[in-house]
Design a protein around this motif. Sequence first.
Motif, PDB file in Angstrom:
ATOM      1  N   VAL A 124      -8.425  -3.865  -3.340  1.00 47.57           N
ATOM      2  CA  VAL A 124      -9.359  -3.156  -4.231  1.00 47.57           C
ATOM      3  C   VAL A 124      -8.593  -2.279  -5.239  1.00 47.57           C
ATOM      4  N   LEU A 125      -7.529  -1.629  -4.747  1.00 47.77           N
ATOM      5  CA  LEU A 125      -6.825  -0.645  -5.571  1.00 47.77           C
ATOM      6  C   LEU A 125      -5.915  -1.226  -6.636  1.00 47.77           C
ATOM      7  N   LYS A 126      -5.373  -2.411  -6.354  1.00 49.91           N
ATOM      8  CA  LYS A 126      -4.145  -2.807  -7.045  1.00 49.91           C
ATOM      9  C   LYS A 126      -4.284  -2.948  -8.555  1.00 49.91           C
ATOM     10  N   ASP A 127      -5.491  -3.242  -9.041  1.00 52.63           N
ATOM     11  CA  ASP A 127      -5.623  -3.432 -10.486  1.00 52.63           C
ATOM     12  C   ASP A 127      -6.251  -2.232 -11.193  1.00 52.63           C
ATOM     13  N   GLY A 128      -6.026  -1.041 -10.642  1.00 47.10           N
ATOM     14  CA  GLY A 128      -6.501   0.163 -11.326  1.00 47.10           C
ATOM     15  C   GLY A 128      -7.973   0.469 -11.108  1.00 47.10           C
ATOM     16  N   LEU A 178       0.839  -1.205   0.000  1.00 42.51           N
ATOM     17  CA  LEU A 178       0.000   0.000   0.000  1.00 42.51           C
ATOM     18  C   LEU A 178       0.873   1.255   0.000  1.00 42.51           C
ATOM     19  N   ARG A 179       1.961   1.217   0.756  1.00 39.17           N
ATOM     20  CA  ARG A 179       2.892   2.356   0.754  1.00 39.17           C
ATOM     21  C   ARG A 179       3.484   2.552  -0.642  1.00 39.17           C
ATOM     22  N   GLU A 180       3.790   1.440  -1.301  1.00 39.84           N
ATOM     23  CA  GLU A 180       4.317   1.542  -2.675  1.00 39.84           C
ATOM     24  C   GLU A 180       3.261   2.113  -3.621  1.00 39.84           C
ATOM     25  N   TRP A 181       2.026   1.682  -3.444  1.00 40.68           N
ATOM     26  CA  TRP A 181       0.941   2.193  -4.298  1.00 40.68           C
ATOM     27  C   TRP A 181       0.808   3.701  -4.117  1.00 40.68           C
ATOM     28  N   VAL A 182       0.830   4.148  -2.866  1.00 38.24           N
ATOM     29  CA  VAL A 182       0.698   5.584  -2.581  1.00 38.24           C
ATOM     30  C   VAL A 182       1.839   6.355  -3.243  1.00 38.24           C
ATOM     31  N   ALA A 183       3.065   5.869  -3.051  1.00 42.60           N
ATOM     32  CA  ALA A 183       4.222   6.579  -3.618  1.00 42.60           C
ATOM     33  C   ALA A 183       4.096   6.673  -5.140  1.00 42.60           C
TER      34      ALA A 183
END
Lengths: 388, 388
Positions: free
Chosen positions: B272-276, B74-79
Amino acid sequence: MNWKMADRAEKMNPSVIREILKVTEKPGIISFAGGLPSPKTFPIAAFTKACANVLGSDGEAALQYAASEGYGPLREWVAASLPWDIDPAQVLITTGSQQALDLIAKILIDKDSRVLVETPTYLGALQAFTPMEPEFVSVASNAGGIDLQDLAAKAAGARFLYLLPNFQNPTGNSMNEASRAALSAAAARLGVPIIEDNPYGDLWFDAPPPLPLTARNPEGCIYMGSFSKTLAPGLRLGFLVAPKALYPKLLQAKQAADLHTPSFNQRMVHEVLKDGFLDQHVPTIRALYKAQRDAMLAALEANLAGSGVTWNKPDGGMFLWLKLPKGMNAVDLLPLAVERNVAYVPGAPFYSGTPEHNTLRLSFVTSTVEQINTGIAALAQVFSENQR
Amino acid sequence: MNWKMADRAEKMNPSVIREILKVTEKPGIISFAGGLPSPKTFPIAAFTKACANVLGSDGEAALQYAASEGYGPLREWVAASLPWDIDPAQVLITTGSQQALDLIAKILIDKDSRVLVETPTYLGALQAFTPMEPEFVSVASNAGGIDLQDLAAKAAGARFLYLLPNFQNPTGNSMNEASRAALSAAAARLGVPIIEDNPYGDLWFDAPPPLPLTARNPEGCIYMGSFSKTLAPGLRLGFLVAPKALYPKLLQAKQAADLHTPSFNQRMVHEVLKDGFLDQHVPTIRALYKAQRDAMLAALEANLAGSGVTWNKPDGGMFLWLKLPKGMNAVDLLPLAVERNVAYVPGAPFYSGTPEHNTLRLSFVTSTVEQINTGIAALAQVFSENQR
């Protein structure tokens, strides 16, 4: 840029344990160091069903902003579950019981306020209180509880006495009925409020612990509880029960801190709890942990009897407390233990005052009986090879 | 018992809005008062699937204690989601972005520290900062942003300037490119760090907002974001991005505050977020809110044009800001509006200094177009009947 840190930030330090435990990060190590419950006890199937039920029947409310006090039915459940007369309006749901410590610190601690703690005490409480810059006062304690003479000598002006009467972290010690009655009377006489932290109370092995201190004097105590040890810590659900006069300020602190504890998590846990789930579930945790405590006690006896190392026999909870012969230092010995593939937490960080360097904490809950046997034998070798 | 409150507790007060809004609790009322996103936008089906996936594939880790920094992916997604170069090690996951305010206050505010805020500003920030006892300094602001002359006059010794450049709460105003460039340069010149709060930035209607202030000077800013407006607030998931020099103290404050944000919620949201998912989901929120903003602007024009009441035209977000003719008082008028079955939030509580009593905030996101038409017509009647 002119970032200027607050004075209190200087006093906040990285968790000593976290730093110490870096040395224990080694694949395949047998770790008695953790403060984690056994993931075997997490009721994954019940949570899966509860998630589907909550989102299916009440999804919009479960995902919306909610009241800072907490989810009404969960507050009612908490009030009904405790053995004294509580109005649900006194229950505040918190983001883990760690947050209760933060809120209590904010409303009760000024800079240099005297805060009385056990010797040793829960490190997380020291960390939660520290930003409000108290003067910690370590009250002499033994396996039976607080030393009341020392308490009387140190009580003047204290904002409160913080303690864990059941299966304490780090020692695993509990207060018996006589100690509780005497402490409750002494605290009332001295006018010292009590913060009673009870995350482990449900994890008794043979008999439930005596009545909480708060039940004996509800106006003089704030009580803290948690679902982390009976359900799962990853949901971050705890609660406090406060006298009505204190509740509004705690609520304002809560609202300022994170608006409210996740509404979804509160409904999910209530969905699991509401039909008496814990009545069947908690006995399975007790049985698992008791078997592992027994294994650890047997392994200690087999490997360390007569060595000068001593330990207690906890009646519940997760931890056991070891004392090495005087002159030995548990911090210095940890790397040697890790070399032998076994880890523990040295006792020193749990002391707010002068530490006893020859103490250490062992968790018996996340290791199998086989790992306990192997790990304690390895520890015994480290201790005997490094006697002083 | 001798409960003694901390000095800071005296300064903590019940939410004025909460008290004011008690008058609006009436069945069937059309409420423009809430600060809540529309529950129609909550992706319940996606969450239901995510819960089952997380518990099915990774249940033990999702329910266990976890790192205070937050869940790595999740931290990687945010960055990766933000438009400047961020190391995921700078991202701290918080229990709602409200908690980021609490942590920032703890490490940066001493008693009587000067804290600069917009005029008006987000009430929740005032509440979060208050326990650390700052001196709030209200910097003159208008629809275009901060008044840089006033900023320069008030900057000396300020710990930071807190602001919401996108679709601000309460006004709905945004800073354009020129204002951001000028403010960023001025803050750097004056040495004033910036706390940039951006819960609404994704809710733009026609064009994305200009680059964040933090992107222009990452070492001089802490950036705050949230999943409350793009997914759901009931999970309490927010984050901050901090300069590396500040991160360790924020992390220590986080650990002391609640150990970590619920690991289950972090994994569920990442699932939920990971696939766009947001690429399809957020445009549906924008379309809904834009249609309702349009309806409110049309209703205001139809009912209030030429009345002396003025309002802005927000380019996104949830709120619109109304000014009544001088001498009218939005707090006094609220009970009269409630009599006509319509509610709003008076503007006064959002001012850290002298309030403008003739202002009020309208949310356009939780009412249907029909409710907006009926409610604005009712409000117009109340205003016209109570002209001064």
